[in-house]
Design a protein around this motif. Structure first.
Motif: not given
Length: 580
Positions: A90-94, A431-437, A411-416
């Motif tokens: 979900s690009p940009n978490g939207s 799943i991240t707040d910016s929409g990355w699985l 362990i750094s992932i770089g995402e919420r």
């Protein structure tokens, strides 16, 4: 009168002089162009303009790609390498995706407002039609509350998913979520059935049964946030074949941000872990005293682990025992926002008289959900917990020793990271707040596997619901950003809380509110507040702001612009505070 008209020269020389002036002007322009070109090349300006302006503009006229190739990247942990792959679900978490669950090898997701989809075993995306979480969204959008500039739809949410095989190709699906009904909010556990066949995952009927709802309902708050859903908890775990556990947060009803306390109230379901019978729907308190239980896990050895999103600092990992009290809102290792002691803790920095956490993160990492990783896929993580974080953008591997935790490896992932699950094939899905699985697998075990894979059917990504697309002005959006990110410590009505009031702050002298005990980082700053200076403070970006007592606040560009628009509408409390 022209310059050449007053010079005592012949018409022929005038023409020559004019040509020379034109040539000199052209030469000057060429020199300027060369200098700009050199500067632009040195600073990659043309590439940046192409990336930031031209390519996004062209993308508006292009059809979204239906396929993508995802590459595994390798990162090193303390003991072994991991391979990580990221799918832009979900690009940009939207819209925002809030929870994951596995259904027969497919990865089911639900958006914050209750729409479903899944990624199948062949890495193809699908939306599930005719299945919507019964949240009372239509009633909410038609209410006066929905028009309240302080109410934030983002606080109204679906929390978690739990799937249980029901025989054959059927699965019982349990969902925890908010519901708006009769002017009040509830946290509800609802049940429906899914089927998995050659056509994929689909709803059997789309009908829902109500398994549990909070009693009493959650009233609309009259101060601060109208609904503090970010303190909702809402995690589900299966205790045994016939029993679910549900974690419930305080929704800011703690005596500081809300008018009363629910953590130690035996007549209120909030701030408890609830035990729910699947046989008859009966329920009882399993444990109590929780602020914001973001994670819940029944481990393979029967231990029940919970992650607790504390106040400023004091995120906890708790070993849950039936009938025990974990102290909120009295005992916490955290402080109130603004680094002042939590007002109800008689022993600041200690947990006295209640069950202590097995591990605490100070400062806070914005703790999220947790899992028990597969010992077969990750043998080095046997007897470990994996804990995700939001503000920390980091995954933590926690080594357990019986009832205790001995260390936490970051362990750094770089995402919420909003949710994390362990898949049946051993991989970890996040799943991240910016929409990355995000998928994680053992780098040593998969060293010789394909370095990339294709994701298909991306046109089936989740879509915004109508309620999320209702336009608002920048000022209204900014007011919601203010109350969400700033309202705990600041007001815009001239009252001093933990921090100084912010009405009329743009144009006000830095560190100028009378009798407010500013930190040295702000007290020594000369000048007035501008949007640029405010941005630096929020980011702790130079000028001594990195030494400010105020925690850093991460805002997207559009959020910050909306916040500035809102602050421009607030009035200074005196003429002295206005820009001269």
């Amino acid at each position: 009168m022209k310059l050449l008209d007053v010079l005592p020269i012949s018409p022929r020389w005038r023409r020559i002089a004019l040509v020379l002036l034109l040539l000199a002007g052209l030469g000057f322009l060429l020199i300027c162009a060369a200098a700009v070109g050199y500067w632009a090349g040195k600073n990659n300006t043309l590439e940046k303009v192409n990336e930031k302006i031209f390519q996004p503009a062209l993308a508006r006229f292009e059809a979204p790609a239906a396929e993508d190739v995802v590459t595994w990247e390798t990162i090193q942990t303390h003991f072994f390498p991991l391979q990580i792959a990221r799918i832009s679900l979900s690009p940009n978490g939207s819209p925002a995706i809030w929870a994951l669950e596995e259904v027969d090898g497919d990865i089911l997701y639900v958006t914050r407002l209750g729409e479903f989809g899944y990624l199948d075993r062949q890495n193809s995306l699908h939306r599930i039609q005719g299945l919507h979480v019964p949240m009372g969204l239509e009633e909410l959008t038609q209410s006066e509350l929905f028009q309240d500039p302080i109410f934030q739809l983002s606080e109204f949410r679906t929390f978690d998913l739990l799937s249980i095989p029901a025989g054959g190709n059927l699965y019982d699906l349990y969902v925890s979520h908010h519901r708006y009904r009769n002017g009040c909010f509830e946290v509800v556990v609802s049940h429906t059935q899914l089927a998995k066949d050659d056509a994929g995952v689909h709803a059997v009927s789309g009908a829902w049964d109500e398994i549990f709802f909070t009693d009493p309902c959650i009233p609309v708050k009259s101060t601060g946030m109208r609904l503090a859903g970010h303190e909702g908890g809402g995690r589900l775990a299966r205790l045994n074949g016939d029993t679910l556990l549900l974690s419930l947060g305080a929704h800011q009803f703690d005596g500081v941000d809300g008018p009363y306390q629910v953590g130690q109230d035996n007549k209120n379901d909030l701030s408890k872990i609830i035990e729910i019978s699947l046989k008859d729907g009966s329920h009882s308190f399993y444990a109590r005293g929780f602020r914001n239980p973001q994670g819940l896990l029944v481990a393979s050895d029967g231990r029940v682990w919970e992650t607790e999103h504390g106040p400023r600092g004091g995120d906890e990992v708790n070993l849950i025992q039936q009938g025990k009290n974990y102290g909120w809102p009295i005992a916490t290792y955290g402080t109130n926002y603004g680094a002042v002691p939590w007002p109800f803790n008689p022993h600041p920095g200690k947990q006295v008289g209640f069950e202590r956490p097995r591990f605490a993160f100070v400062p806070s990492i914005g703790i999220s959900n947790l899992i028990e990783p597969s010992a077969e896929e990750f043998p080095e993580w046997d007897e470990h917990l994996l804990v995700a974080s939001l503000a920390g953008n980091t995954l933590y591997a926690l080594k357990t020793e019986g009832d205790d935790i001995t260390y936490a490896e970051p362990i750094s992932i770089g995402e919420r990271m909003r949710d994390i699950i362990s898949l049946s094939d051993g991989r970890v899905a996040i799943i991240t707040d910016s929409g990355w699985l995000i998928f994680i697998r053992n780098g040593d075990k998969h060293r010789d596997k394909a370095a990339s894979f294709e994701v298909a059917n991306l046109t089936e990504r989740p879509k915004l619901q109508a309620a999320e697309s209702i336009p608002t002005t920048a000022e209204v959006t900014g007011s919601r950003v203010f109350f969400y990110y700033c309202g705990t410590c600041h007001t815009t009505d001239g009252k001093t809380l933990v921090g100084p009031p912010l009405n009329g702050v743009l144009g006000r002298r830095v560190g100028s509110v009378a009798d407010y005990p500013y930190s040295a980082a702000l007290a020594d700053v000369k000048g007035r507040w501008t949007p640029s200076r405010l941005r630096k403070l929020l980011n702790h970006d130079g000028a001594g702001f990195d030494e400010s007592a105020m925690p850093a606040v991460s805002l997207y560009k559009d959020q910050f612009q909306a916040l500035v628009a809102y602050l421009h509408t607030t009035e200074a409390k005196s003429a002295e505070d206005r820009l001269e």
